[in-house]
Design an enzyme around this catalytic site. Structure first.
Site, PDB file in Angstrom:
ATOM      1  N   GLN A 199      14.387  14.979  -9.096  1.00 21.49           N
ATOM      2  CA  GLN A 199      14.566  14.285  -7.819  1.00 21.49           C
ATOM      3  C   GLN A 199      13.239  13.710  -7.326  1.00 21.49           C
ATOM      4  O   GLN A 199      13.176  12.559  -6.880  1.00 21.49           O
ATOM      5  CB  GLN A 199      15.142  15.234  -6.764  1.00 21.49           C
ATOM      6  N   LYS A 259       2.692   4.094 -11.730  1.00 19.30           N
ATOM      7  CA  LYS A 259       1.564   3.170 -11.614  1.00 19.30           C
ATOM      8  C   LYS A 259       1.395   2.322 -12.877  1.00 19.30           C
ATOM      9  O   LYS A 259       0.965   1.167 -12.802  1.00 19.30           O
ATOM     10  CB  LYS A 259       0.285   3.945 -11.296  1.00 19.30           C
ATOM     11  N   ALA A 284       4.893  11.742 -13.681  1.00 22.41           N
ATOM     12  CA  ALA A 284       5.814  10.810 -13.016  1.00 22.41           C
ATOM     13  C   ALA A 284       5.047   9.805 -12.159  1.00 22.41           C
ATOM     14  O   ALA A 284       5.390   8.613 -12.117  1.00 22.41           O
ATOM     15  CB  ALA A 284       6.824  11.572 -12.165  1.00 22.41           C
ATOM     16  N   TYR A 285       4.006  10.270 -11.494  1.00 24.15           N
ATOM     17  CA  TYR A 285       3.175   9.373 -10.688  1.00 24.15           C
ATOM     18  C   TYR A 285       2.470   8.363 -11.596  1.00 24.15           C
ATOM     19  O   TYR A 285       2.435   7.160 -11.300  1.00 24.15           O
ATOM     20  CB  TYR A 285       2.148  10.183  -9.906  1.00 24.15           C
ATOM     21  N   THR A 311      -6.910  11.443   1.450  1.00 23.30           N
ATOM     22  CA  THR A 311      -5.775  11.056   2.289  1.00 23.30           C
ATOM     23  C   THR A 311      -4.767  12.196   2.322  1.00 23.30           C
ATOM     24  O   THR A 311      -4.936  13.220   1.658  1.00 23.30           O
ATOM     25  CB  THR A 311      -5.077   9.795   1.734  1.00 23.30           C
ATOM     26  N   ASN A 347       0.806  -1.220   0.000  1.00 22.37           N
ATOM     27  CA  ASN A 347       0.000   0.000   0.000  1.00 22.37           C
ATOM     28  C   ASN A 347       0.842   1.275   0.000  1.00 22.37           C
ATOM     29  O   ASN A 347       0.400   2.312  -0.489  1.00 22.37           O
ATOM     30  CB  ASN A 347      -0.919  -0.010   1.226  1.00 22.37           C
TER      31      ASN A 347
END
Length: 303
Positions: free
Chosen positions: A108, A205, A200-201, A237, A97
């Protein structure tokens, strides 16, 4: 349909001191059909935050804190040794998770994102999958942003990421090529869309979902190990500062636990799931992709 198997399980959840991971632990100990003898390992990078999470849960005797930084090879090795020493070297469920969202658009931050969301999961699984007992499960927590991002990439990249013969080494190379191009502002030349929000995220995934399929092929003949990726949905979150309109983290936990509790014969090994439904590796819903792009850009502009 939830499993009613009452055999004791040892379940590890990474990044479980808050957010969706915390809700997964909470639901596991509250499930009416759960076995109170199940051992739940609450993975937390920070010991103090992990201890605070245990207190919030009421310090149940079957929930144990495990210090674990999934981006650190040393931390993973230490946690693996602790599992071997304290829990007989066995696991039944691994829920990967832990994850991060880039704090900015620097190289970076992009490298840190790949290190945690992709490389960290791969490294942890390489250490811990050998400890899984027969019928063990691995749940890699991904995101629908992955398939939506892949929708926007070149046909060549789509074919590479979804290839049934893709290897870990080839996937590593794809991720490294992306980072090199990202650093030199040349991502478009190799097939990525530079203006895509959370690029980038999204790549991390895309890679994680592809990794899940590789791992499922790799371990399919070993002790009936099953490996799935899952999207918890857009939940409120700390990753998104509990964004307005996001759904409760508890619903994200439900999405994850679906592939933990559903009989394996009802799932596709290596499949990607959201709220109990199998999702494609490439999102083909153009309207959905465009809505994501537009709303994400507005969100980023308002920050």
């Amino acid at each position: 349909m939830a499993s009613t198997n009452q055999q004791q399980r040892i379940i590890l959840i990474t990044g479980a001191n808050k957010g969706i991971g915390f809700e997964v632990v909470k639901k596991l100990i509250e499930q009416p059909f759960s076995n109170s003898k199940d051992i739940i390992l609450l993975g937390s990078r920070d010991i103090k935050r992990g201890e605070d999470a245990l207190k919030q849960l009421g310090s149940p005797p079957n929930v144990h804190l495990l210090q674990l930084d999934t981006s650190s090879k040393e931390s993973i090795a230490t946690a693996t040794n602790e599992i071997k020493q304290k829990y007989g070297g066995h696991l039944d469920v691994i829920i990967n998770n832990a994850g991060i969202v880039p704090r900015d658009n620097t190289i970076q931050a992009a490298r840190e994102t790949q290190a945690t969301n992709y490389h960290g999961v791969k490294m942890l699984n390489e250490h811990l999958i050998p400890l899984l007992r027969e019928h063990g499960r691995v749940v890699n927590v991904a995101s629908s942003i992955g398939p939506m991002a892949l929708h926007c990439f070149s046909k060549d990249l789509q074919e590479k990421y979804t290839s049934e013969t893709l290897t870990k080494e080839q996937l590593d190379l794809l991720v490294e090529e992306f980072l090199s191009a990202y650093e030199s502002n040349n991502v478009e030349k190799i097939g990525y869309r530079p203006d895509l929000p959370y690029l980038a995220y999204g790549v991390s995934k895309v890679a994680l979902i592809a990794l899940t399929r590789i791992e499922a092929r790799q371990y399919s003949g070993a002790q009936n190990i099953f490996i799935y990726s899952v999207c918890p949905g857009y939940c409120a979150t700390d990753l998104n500062n509990k964004a307005d309109g996001a759904r409760p983290a508890a619903l994200g936990a439900d999405s994850i636990l679906y592939v933990v509790d559903t009989p394996n014969h009802e799932l596709e090994n290596g499949g990607f799931y959201l709220d109990g439904k199998k999702e494609p590796q490439i999102c083909m819903d153009e309207a959905k992709v465009q809505f994501f792009i537009q709303t994400s850009k507005k969100h980023l502009e308002s920050k």
